[in-house]
Write an enzyme that holds these catalytic residues in place. Structure first.
Site, PDB file in Angstrom:
ATOM      1  N   CYS A 225       0.809  -1.228   0.000  1.00  0.00           N
ATOM      2  CA  CYS A 225       0.000   0.000   0.000  1.00  0.00           C
ATOM      3  C   CYS A 225       0.837   1.271   0.000  1.00  0.00           C
ATOM      4  O   CYS A 225       0.607   2.194  -0.798  1.00  0.00           O
ATOM      5  CB  CYS A 225      -0.975  -0.002   1.173  1.00  0.00           C
ATOM      6  SG  CYS A 225      -0.213   0.054   2.808  1.00  0.00           S
TER       7      CYS A 225
ATOM      8  N   HIS B 217      -2.406   1.096   6.741  1.00  0.00           N
ATOM      9  CA  HIS B 217      -2.840   1.060   5.349  1.00  0.00           C
ATOM     10  C   HIS B 217      -3.076   2.478   4.845  1.00  0.00           C
ATOM     11  O   HIS B 217      -3.574   3.340   5.593  1.00  0.00           O
ATOM     12  CB  HIS B 217      -4.120   0.239   5.209  1.00  0.00           C
ATOM     13  CG  HIS B 217      -4.513  -0.014   3.777  1.00  0.00           C
ATOM     14  ND1 HIS B 217      -3.720  -0.724   2.894  1.00  0.00           N
ATOM     15  CD2 HIS B 217      -5.607   0.369   3.063  1.00  0.00           C
ATOM     16  CE1 HIS B 217      -4.310  -0.792   1.715  1.00  0.00           C
ATOM     17  NE2 HIS B 217      -5.458  -0.125   1.792  1.00  0.00           N
TER      18      HIS B 217
ATOM     19  N   HIS C  57      -5.957   2.159  -4.103  1.00  0.00           N
ATOM     20  CA  HIS C  57      -4.970   1.627  -3.170  1.00  0.00           C
ATOM     21  C   HIS C  57      -4.525   0.236  -3.606  1.00  0.00           C
ATOM     22  O   HIS C  57      -5.179  -0.420  -4.424  1.00  0.00           O
ATOM     23  CB  HIS C  57      -5.558   1.565  -1.758  1.00  0.00           C
ATOM     24  CG  HIS C  57      -6.756   0.660  -1.636  1.00  0.00           C
ATOM     25  ND1 HIS C  57      -6.864  -0.330  -0.686  1.00  0.00           N
ATOM     26  CD2 HIS C  57      -7.935   0.593  -2.344  1.00  0.00           C
ATOM     27  CE1 HIS C  57      -8.018  -0.950  -0.799  1.00  0.00           C
ATOM     28  NE2 HIS C  57      -8.690  -0.411  -1.799  1.00  0.00           N
TER      29      HIS C  57
END
Length: 292
Positions: A195, A249, A261
């Protein structure tokens, strides 16, 4: 002899103690000492009592200038006079950033770590200009900015075409070009991402902005914004563990509640998701803006 020495010390101490506390530094010009040692005198003449000394590299405030003497203040509150000379002190010049997402680097090279990100109109203190790089201070941070992106003219900084929408368009174009690219922990592209690797790759490739490599560090960059203030290009960050006590994240906000993402969930790829999905709604922690 001892009595005379004691009286002299008491006299000097009393002089120093009678000076008022230092006033707001913003009303005075700043300067840095260039000479090894400079005497500070009580009055503006060479026969006046020396009340203190300053040394090379020390910062001072310039109160005024008169008859070949410069009145100064120190951070301790001491106020006095030094002989005016360009070789003795150098005034610290303010500089203004003329572009968005300008890296403040630890050393004067594009390979050096970016320790902060600056934006149009940000004010810094110019310590030294040297070719392509300018050494600056931002609060407690000292680093280097490429000389193309700094000016001593505030008006020039304010009137430079921001190109913010073009920057954002470029960022989103690069990010979307990686849709479907596999997720792989520790990867930062171009053929797989985790990520934070995806976010750093998108910013670096499109805008030349170096972001830290971890999701936690990325969440601390730029300007924090509330959820109802989200704009395209903002970094959104989450605690997918549900505890809402650590960032693990990140993604890039698009519009209409969607973000792009590198997902480590069952899809394991770069994808577009909604902030309204239960998982992301419950794990959402905040957002930060890199492009103002």
């Amino acid at each position: 002899m001892k009595k005379g020495w004691l009286l002299s010390c008491l006299f000097t101490t009393s002089i120093i103690l009678t000076f008022p506390a230092i006033a707001d530094a913003n009303q005075y010009e700043k300067a840095v000492v260039e000479s090894p040692i400079i005497d500070i005198r009580l009055d503006s003449n060479s026969n006046s009592t020396v009340i203190s000394k300053i040394s090379k590299g020390q910062e001072i405030l310039i109160v005024g200038e008169e008859n070949g003497w410069t009145k100064i203040k120190l951070g301790t509150g001491i106020e006095g006079f030094i002989e005016s000379s360009d070789s003795q002190i150098k005034k610290i010049e303010d500089g203004f950033i003329t572009n968005k997402g300008v890296n403040l680097r630890r050393n004067a090279t594009t390979e050096s770590e970016a320790i902060h990100i600056l934006n149009t109109g940000d004010k810094v203190e110019i310590i030294e200009k040297s070719g392509q790089w300018t050494k600056v201070r931002l609060n407690s941070l000292i680093g280097y900015v490429h000389s193309d992106y700094i000016s001593s003219d505030l008006n020039k900084s304010a009137t430079v075409s921001r190109g913010a929408s073009r920057d954002i368009d470029s960022l989103i174009e690069v990010a979307k070009s990686k849709l479907g690219t596999p997720y792989n922990y520790g990867s930062s592209g171009p053929n797989s991402f985790d990520c934070s690797g995806f976010v750093s790759y998108s910013y670096k490739t499109s805008l030349g902005i170096d972001l830290p490599r971890t999701s936690t560090s990325q969440s601390k960059q730029g300007t924090q914004v509330s959820k109802d203030e989200l704009q395209t290009g903002d970094i959104v960050y989450f605690d997918t563990g549900g505890g809402l006590d650590r960032v693990n994240h990140v993604g890039i906000y698009l519009s209409d509640g969607e973000f792009i993402h590198a997902s480590s969930g069952r899809n394991m790829k770069v994808m577009i998701s909604s902030l309204d999905e239960k998982h992301y709604r419950n794990s959402y922690m905040g957002a930060t803006r890199i492009i103002e």
